[in-house]
Enzyme design. Sequence first.
Site, short mmCIF file in Angstrom:
data_model
loop_
_atom_site.label_atom_id
_atom_site.label_comp_id
_atom_site.label_asym_id
_atom_site.label_seq_id
_atom_site.Cartn_x
_atom_site.Cartn_y
_atom_site.Cartn_z
CG HIS A 44 73.09 -4.81 61.05
ND1 HIS A 44 73.21 -5.69 62.09
CD2 HIS A 44 73.01 -3.56 61.62
CE1 HIS A 44 73.22 -5.03 63.23
NE2 HIS A 44 73.08 -3.75 62.97
CD GLU A 60 73.03 -9.25 60.78
OE1 GLU A 60 73.42 -8.36 61.56
OE2 GLU A 60 71.84 -9.53 60.62
CB SER A 90 71.74 -2.86 65.76
OG SER A 90 73.12 -2.71 65.51
#
Length: 299
Positions: free
Chosen positions: A268, A238, A144
């Site tokens: 995600h 995502e 991320s």
Amino acid sequence: MTEQQRKELDELLRHGPLDIGGDVTEQRTIFHEMIAAIPVPSDVSTAQHELGGVPVVIMDTPGTDPSVAVLYLHGSAYALGSAADSVGLAADVSRRVGARAISVDYRLAPEHRFPAALEDAVAAYRGLLDEGVPAARIAMVGESAGGGLVAATLAALGDHALPQPGCAAVFSPWVDMTVSGASARTRADLDPVLTPEAMRTRARDYLGAHDLATPLASPIFADLTGLAPLLIQVGSHEILLDDALRLAARAADQDVRVELQVWPEVPHVFQGYAALLDDAGQALDAAAAFIKRNWLART
């Protein structure tokens, strides 16, 4: 089982308490409690340390090779999470690669805005080199925001006269603080974790008065020439799908050796749910194979 696993995970995440764009203090507590509820395997040992003056957590699993290292950058939108919270996923990488993982406790926004996190990542990498680990025997891994920070760190190393690591792997990287990718709209209803509004809130917390398109904060706009071999993994469900696709395209256009893996119908950072999702374990295995392959190539 995989299709059912995907549906069950999606349902679990949609009804979870975490709001990435919510009050920072409250969400940090919620995030930590969620992570703490998942036990770390008993054969994972952890130790506090410092690299380049930056606090880190070192993870070892049985049979790790001391000559190689994974430098891990955790995610959670530059505002949540910690090195300690990343132990579960980082240790999953460590075990599969056969190397110790070192998770960097970089400073968080909004208390510490850009370029604080980048400075800490570069300092930790320099510290690992200073401890005698050759650059070619280091893999940088992040998820991320941590994946975006890996890309930014690689792009910044030349400015600090530091060599590239052996390779890098990023999971669902957030590389565009402008949140302008098409998937921010087209995948919004599919994504059970992130919303464009939440990401824009955290982007402004991280950047403050800086332009959201600042290249070393949004490495989708950076010069990626000369980067280490790069693996990008992303789920098709995502809003950051387009971040990954554009990062791969930009890296390829600038002659970086890049591999892109899009895993269907997963959310995600799905790699963090290996206990629930077969796809997650398979993706981690693929990442480990990529890392070991590149270490061997540089031996």
